[in-house]
Design a protein around this motif. Structure first.
Motif, PDB file in Angstrom:
ATOM      1  N   ASP A   1     -25.403 -32.041  -2.232  1.00 53.31           N
ATOM      2  CA  ASP A   1     -24.745 -33.220  -2.794  1.00 53.31           C
ATOM      3  C   ASP A   1     -23.339 -32.886  -3.275  1.00 53.31           C
ATOM      4  O   ASP A   1     -22.468 -33.762  -3.281  1.00 53.31           O
ATOM      5  CB  ASP A   1     -25.559 -33.771  -3.960  1.00 53.31           C
ATOM      6  CG  ASP A   1     -26.877 -34.357  -3.508  1.00 53.31           C
ATOM      7  OD1 ASP A   1     -26.860 -35.380  -2.809  1.00 53.31           O
ATOM      8  OD2 ASP A   1     -27.930 -33.774  -3.842  1.00 53.31           O
TER       9      ASP A   1
ATOM     10  N   SER B   1     -21.183 -36.419   3.727  1.00 51.78           N
ATOM     11  CA  SER B   1     -21.607 -37.252   2.593  1.00 51.78           C
ATOM     12  C   SER B   1     -21.911 -36.408   1.359  1.00 51.78           C
ATOM     13  O   SER B   1     -22.996 -36.471   0.780  1.00 51.78           O
ATOM     14  CB  SER B   1     -22.839 -38.096   2.967  1.00 51.78           C
ATOM     15  OG  SER B   1     -23.121 -39.027   1.943  1.00 51.78           O
ATOM     16  N   CYS B   2     -20.935 -35.618   0.951  1.00 47.10           N
ATOM     17  CA  CYS B   2     -21.094 -34.784  -0.234  1.00 47.10           C
ATOM     18  C   CYS B   2     -19.817 -34.818  -1.058  1.00 47.10           C
ATOM     19  O   CYS B   2     -18.752 -35.212  -0.581  1.00 47.10           O
ATOM     20  CB  CYS B   2     -21.429 -33.339   0.154  1.00 47.10           C
ATOM     21  SG  CYS B   2     -20.110 -32.445   1.013  1.00 47.10           S
ATOM     22  N   TYR B   3     -19.944 -34.422  -2.310  1.00 46.32           N
ATOM     23  CA  TYR B   3     -18.788 -34.209  -3.165  1.00 46.32           C
ATOM     24  C   TYR B   3     -18.303 -32.770  -2.977  1.00 46.32           C
ATOM     25  O   TYR B   3     -19.098 -31.875  -2.677  1.00 46.32           O
ATOM     26  CB  TYR B   3     -19.142 -34.406  -4.638  1.00 46.32           C
ATOM     27  CG  TYR B   3     -19.377 -35.842  -5.056  1.00 46.32           C
ATOM     28  CD1 TYR B   3     -18.395 -36.546  -5.750  1.00 46.32           C
ATOM     29  CD2 TYR B   3     -20.577 -36.476  -4.792  1.00 46.32           C
ATOM     30  CE1 TYR B   3     -18.612 -37.857  -6.167  1.00 46.32           C
ATOM     31  CE2 TYR B   3     -20.807 -37.791  -5.191  1.00 46.32           C
ATOM     32  CZ  TYR B   3     -19.814 -38.472  -5.878  1.00 46.32           C
ATOM     33  OH  TYR B   3     -20.028 -39.762  -6.275  1.00 46.32           O
TER      34      TYR B   3
ATOM     35  N   ARG C   1     -17.982 -38.676  -1.753  1.00 44.23           N
ATOM     36  CA  ARG C   1     -18.665 -38.707  -0.457  1.00 44.23           C
ATOM     37  C   ARG C   1     -17.888 -39.490   0.600  1.00 44.23           C
ATOM     38  O   ARG C   1     -18.156 -39.361   1.801  1.00 44.23           O
ATOM     39  CB  ARG C   1     -20.067 -39.311  -0.614  1.00 44.23           C
ATOM     40  CG  ARG C   1     -21.005 -38.543  -1.523  1.00 44.23           C
ATOM     41  CD  ARG C   1     -22.378 -39.192  -1.535  1.00 44.23           C
ATOM     42  NE  ARG C   1     -23.199 -38.804  -2.664  1.00 44.23           N
ATOM     43  CZ  ARG C   1     -24.062 -37.781  -2.662  1.00 44.23           C
ATOM     44  NH1 ARG C   1     -24.174 -37.028  -1.582  1.00 44.23           N
ATOM     45  NH2 ARG C   1     -24.789 -37.509  -3.731  1.00 44.23           N
TER      46      ARG C   1
END
Length: 317
Positions: free
Chosen positions: A47, A91-93, A116
């Protein structure tokens, strides 16, 4: 309700580049270098990925300061935009730590939190520079301690030398972030664990390869670290948790487990007198548990103890 967050912290040495190398080529070398580093953690679908301090700076030894500033100016936002593309595709920080130049020609040592969608969700400027960063690097000290809202929780940042100063830590204590992102060139030793416990927050530290990167719980317990063989660490944590002192609360723990079983966790790190209680279900939050069983969070307990000490007749003359 359980809020599971998968965190990756990457340790990597700064890339050694001949200062005579063309600046555009240096930027391209840096991007390819970080492509190789990210390949180690992206398959786990984190994430958030935390990178070390000044991650895209050429290794300083033998790289003149004037040339370094030329590199920063030529690089601009190119490498940030590369990381933004990675964040968007996966789709990650990403907590991207780098020196950046502002419009007035001054510099900052910053962590840019990329979301994201590949957008900059917030910027933290290092509050406590090493003196040489100001006197030689034309950097200015940051003055703010922002806490950023993400889709998984409240996030704060610290960079390297920051970890030595109570002023910044106490600002975060008051703002109650759930996760502290630490990008650094030094480890900080026990200060990492102290910050985690003091802020009642998980702590994710990315440090160069001479020291391990670590993920630490809100009771100061090291959950996972990188190793001398593998310079990265990935671990899932649960942010729906609360630190609770055993005093006056411990009598309820068995009743809670008997009722909810593995839908809750009660973890005792030992010696501290406090535990972490977490909801491991979508049916209720940890604060629902606290209300149901009349538990008292740790900071409320401290405040009550201080108030009792100062109540009339309780303090020696």
């Amino acid at each position: 309700m359980a809020r599971y967050v998968k965190i990756s912290c990457l340790s990597a040495p700064q890339l050694r580049v001949d200062p005579k190398t063309d600046l555009q080529e240096t930027v391209e070398l840096m991007i390819r270098y970080w492509e190789r580093q990210l390949e180690q953690v992206l398959p786990d679908n984190p994430d958030i990925i935390v990178l070390p301090e000044c991650c895209d700076r050429p290794e300083k030894s033998g790289y003149p300061l004037d040339r370094m500033k030329e590199y920063y100016r030529h690089r601009g936002d190119r490498i940030r935009d590369y990381f933004a593309g990675i964040a968007r595709r996966h789709s990650c920080y990403i907590a991207y730590s780098a020196v950046r130049e502002l419009a007035d020609g001054s510099f900052r040592n910053s962590t840019q939190l990329i979301d994201r969608q590949g957008q900059v969700a917030g910027i933290y400027n290092k509050n406590h520079l090493v003196e040489g960063e100001r006197t030689k690097g034309d950097m200015l000290y940051g003055k703010d301690a922002p806490v950023f809202e993400t889709d998984f929780g409240r996030v704060a940042c610290a960079i390297c030398f920051d970890l030595n100063f109570d002023e910044l830590r106490l600002k975060y204590v008051g703002q109650r972030p759930e996760l502290i992102l630490f990008s650094s060139a030094y480890h900080g030793g026990l200060m990492q664990q102290y910050w985690a416990y003091s802020c009642r927050a998980h702590f994710a530290g990315s440090v160069y390869t001479h020291a391990p990167s670590s993920i630490i719980s809100p009771v100061g317990e090291i959950i996972a670290t990188s190793t001398n063989y593998y310079h990265y660490v990935t671990r899932t944590i649960n942010l729906d948790c609360e630190v609770i002192h055993i005093d006056y609360n411990g009598a309820h723990f068995r009743k809670m487990k008997n009722k909810y079983g593995d839908k809750i966790s009660i973890h005792d790190p030992g010696l501290l007198g406090s535990v972490i209680i977490a909801s491991e279900t979508d049916e209720f939050t940890v604060h629902d548990l606290i209300r149901e069983f009349g538990l008292e969070p740790l900071d409320d307990y401290w405040q009550r103890a201080l108030a009792h000490r100062c109540a009339p007749g309780n303090l020696e003359e």
